[in-house]
Structures are given as C-alpha cells and as structure tokens.
Design an enzyme around this catalytic site. Structure first.
Site, PDB file in Angstrom:
ATOM      1  N   ASP A  10      -4.371   5.183   9.405  1.00 18.14           N
ATOM      2  CA  ASP A  10      -5.721   4.587   9.478  1.00 18.14           C
ATOM      3  C   ASP A  10      -5.623   3.130   9.931  1.00 18.14           C
ATOM      4  O   ASP A  10      -6.442   2.666  10.726  1.00 18.14           O
ATOM      5  CB  ASP A  10      -6.401   4.606   8.111  1.00 18.14           C
ATOM      6  CG  ASP A  10      -6.464   5.961   7.458  1.00 18.14           C
ATOM      7  OD1 ASP A  10      -7.520   6.605   7.516  1.00 18.14           O
ATOM      8  OD2 ASP A  10      -5.443   6.383   6.886  1.00 18.14           O
ATOM      9  N   ASP A  58      -9.431   5.820   4.952  1.00 14.36           N
ATOM     10  CA  ASP A  58      -8.776   5.599   3.657  1.00 14.36           C
ATOM     11  C   ASP A  58      -7.393   4.980   3.882  1.00 14.36           C
ATOM     12  O   ASP A  58      -6.393   5.566   3.522  1.00 14.36           O
ATOM     13  CB  ASP A  58      -8.658   6.915   2.883  1.00 14.36           C
ATOM     14  CG  ASP A  58      -7.915   8.011   3.664  1.00 14.36           C
ATOM     15  OD1 ASP A  58      -7.799   7.897   4.903  1.00 14.36           O
ATOM     16  OD2 ASP A  58      -7.430   8.970   3.026  1.00 14.36           O
ATOM     17  N   HIS A  61      -1.548  10.615  13.074  1.00 15.27           N
ATOM     18  CA  HIS A  61      -2.781  11.412  13.088  1.00 15.27           C
ATOM     19  C   HIS A  61      -4.007  10.620  13.576  1.00 15.27           C
ATOM     20  O   HIS A  61      -4.662  10.979  14.557  1.00 15.27           O
ATOM     21  CB  HIS A  61      -3.100  11.912  11.674  1.00 15.27           C
ATOM     22  CG  HIS A  61      -2.009  12.624  10.967  1.00 15.27           C
ATOM     23  ND1 HIS A  61      -1.716  13.958  11.187  1.00 15.27           N
ATOM     24  CD2 HIS A  61      -1.156  12.213   9.999  1.00 15.27           C
ATOM     25  CE1 HIS A  61      -0.725  14.322  10.390  1.00 15.27           C
ATOM     26  NE2 HIS A  61      -0.371  13.285   9.673  1.00 15.27           N
ATOM     27  N   ASP A  62      -4.345   9.575  12.820  1.00 11.86           N
ATOM     28  CA  ASP A  62      -5.678   8.987  12.915  1.00 11.86           C
ATOM     29  C   ASP A  62      -5.990   8.281  14.234  1.00 11.86           C
ATOM     30  O   ASP A  62      -7.123   8.355  14.712  1.00 11.86           O
ATOM     31  CB  ASP A  62      -5.897   8.028  11.739  1.00 11.86           C
ATOM     32  CG  ASP A  62      -5.876   8.755  10.401  1.00 11.86           C
ATOM     33  OD1 ASP A  62      -6.023   9.993  10.387  1.00 11.86           O
ATOM     34  OD2 ASP A  62      -5.708   8.086   9.363  1.00 11.86           O
TER      35      ASP A  62
END
Length: 318
Positions: free
Chosen positions: A20, A15, A248-249
């Site tokens: 991302d 997303d 994070h991703d």
C-alpha cells in the site's frame, strides 16, 4: 501544441502495509492522477497503525495530501490482521520518518461521499485493503454509486486464496463489504492474486530501485522502497519459496497510468458471505456459466517487466 491531458482525480483507500505504501508513492509520482486524499482502514494492522503508516509514507516525500481514518473493524465478521506478513508496525524493515501531522477529523467514508458528490463522474477509487470504507460510503449515500467513475480494487482471486484455501486476505477481512461493492453497479476492476502473483519483486527488480538513491542529490525513496520490498520478501520466501514478494497494490495505480500493461476480462463476480470454509471467495464466472451480466473487469495478465520499469522510473521522480 497538444493539450495537457486532464488529471484523473483518485482517492487511495488502504491499510498500509508495504505494498500500500508503494502504491501511495507511485500515485504521487504520477502526473496522470490527482490524489485527492488517502483514506485508511483496518487490515494488515489496526487502524491506528495503518493511519500512522499512511502519514509516514507521505512524510517521506514531503507530501501534504490529507489523510482520513475510517473503519476500524469489518461490517459483520471478526477482525483479521496480518502482522505475520507486514510485521508489528505494518511497515517493518527500513527506518522511516515520523509523521509530521495528524489525520483529518472527518471519517474516511464521509470524505469519499463529499469528494464524489463534488466531482460527479470523475473520481476513481483505488482501494487496496478491505472494502469497508467504500461499502460504508455506498450505504450511507446510495446516490454516489452512479457518480463514481470507477473502482480499481486489489483483492480477491480468480483461483486460490492466500489466507484460506478459498479466500484472499482483503476479501476475507470483510466479505460483506466486498459484496456490497460488487453489487453496487459501479464499474469495478479487480486485481486478484492470479494477477498480482505475476509481479514478483525479485532481487533483480529491487536493485534498480535501490540504485535510485545512489544518484547525486537523490532522495532516500529508492533505498526505503528497496528495504520495504526486501522485508516483504521474507514471508513469501518462507511460505512459497519465491524469490520475492508480489507487489500487489501498486498494480491498481499502474492500471490507470499504463493500462496497456494489463489484460482483463469482463465477468460476473459474487463474494461468498456464508461464513463457511469458502467465505470471502470471489466467485468469478470466467466462462459465463451463470448467464449473468458482468459486474467487473478481472485482471488476468500482467506485463511484469513493464510494470517494474514504470515503477522504477516513477519512483525516480520523487
């Protein structure tokens, strides 16, 4: 002469979203993986924006990887979004190129089904948002579960949440989808907040990324990624007092490239779908108190310096 290692086919489902977008770049800079496609879902912003952002990220590096739009809402609960973190576009911060093409007509879940069936036992899914597309694929085609090599998901948490006291955002966005995935029998690796919060993009880690664009003939990727990380840092400085935002991703792709940077532990994970104050919590049985067989590897430790060295080196290839 040593044989060339086989490429690992992956589908990036997310997303986009600042982190991302960096994950898409990392995957395309890594010869160990073959990106079959990018699938998009609602999450950080609405589906139209996340799909646009995936196409924008690919346009930045001139990649022709196909993009497939998927779920625009959760299976059962009301839709959440995170403009407060990622801005109104989902990729606020640096100036980004306009997409040069459109998403494919096929739904993301149907693309996942098609590719997994075409490559039984080979495809790894890297979802970095709500798990709705993956859950839909598993529900529409239960036969694919034993054919998926692995699902490496950024979501959940071993301990506290970031959207509610109990729940991480991706898990909370669609807890029923997450529970379908954890109950599917597919090997799952979970990168929750307890791991990703170890990978903070501090100014000292952003500087070498920005410097990539200073080299003669270099692309704008370093400057763009630095701008993304600096915008992403603003929310985390205000809320947590951190020096930067956690990336994070991209840990999901980095795990495939350099698993030695991470420590994981097998455990049973169950997602709270109660709708109460703990809904979306990923209940991780760290001490095997339930006696249930593990259904996931949960990330515990991250060599964050090693991760940023890897990320910087790979971005320098773009």
């Amino acid at each position: 002469m040593a044989p060339t290692p086989a490429l690992r086919p992956v589908i990036l489902d997310g997303d986009p979203g600042h982190d991302d977008s960096v994950n898409i770049l990392l995957a395309h800079a890594s010869p160990e993986v073959q990106v079959l496609g990018v699938t998009t879902t609602f999450g950080n912003v609405g589906l139209d924006r996340t799909t646009h952002n995936a196409l924008t990220t690919l346009a930045l590096i001139g990649a022709s990887t196909p993009v497939y739009a998927g779920a625009d809402r959760p299976l059962l609960v009301a839709r959440l979004s995170a403009e407060s973190v990622h801005g109104q576009t989902g990729l606020d911060g640096p100036l980004l190129p306009a997409p040069t093409r459109q998403a494919e007509a096929l739904h993301a879940a149907l693309f996942i089904i098609r590719e997994v069936r075409a490559r039984p036992g080979q495809v790894t899914l890297l979802p970095t948002g709500p798990l709705t597309n993956v859950a839909l694929a598993l529900r529409l085609a239960p036969d694919i579960a034993p054919l998926i090599q692995q699902i490496v998901w950024m979501g959940g948490s071993l301990d506290v949440g970031n959207w509610t006291p109990a729940a991480e955002f991706n898990a909370l966005c669609d807890p029923h989808a997450a529970q379908i995935v954890f109950g599917s029998g597919v090997p799952v690796v979970m990168f929750g907040l307890n791991a990703t919060h170890q990978a903070i993009a501090t100014p000292e880690r952003i500087a070498p990324i920005r410097a990539l664009s200073d080299r003669p003939g270099a692309s704008a990727v370093g400057e763009v990624v630095a701008g993304l990380l600096e915008f992403f840092a603003e929310h985390h400085r205000e809320r947590y007092g951190w020096e930067g935002g956690p990336l994070h991703d991209p840990l999901t792709c980095a795990y495939l490239i350099a698993p030695e940077l991470f420590g994981t532990q097998a455990m049973y994970v169950e997602v709270d779908t109660s709708g109460g104050p703990s809904s979306g919590r990923t209940n991780c049985d760290l001490w095997n108190l339930t006696g249930r067989a593990p259904n996931a590897e949960v990330a515990l430790n991250v060599d964050s310096d090693g991760f940023y060295r890897l990320l910087t080196e790979r971005l320098g290839r773009l």
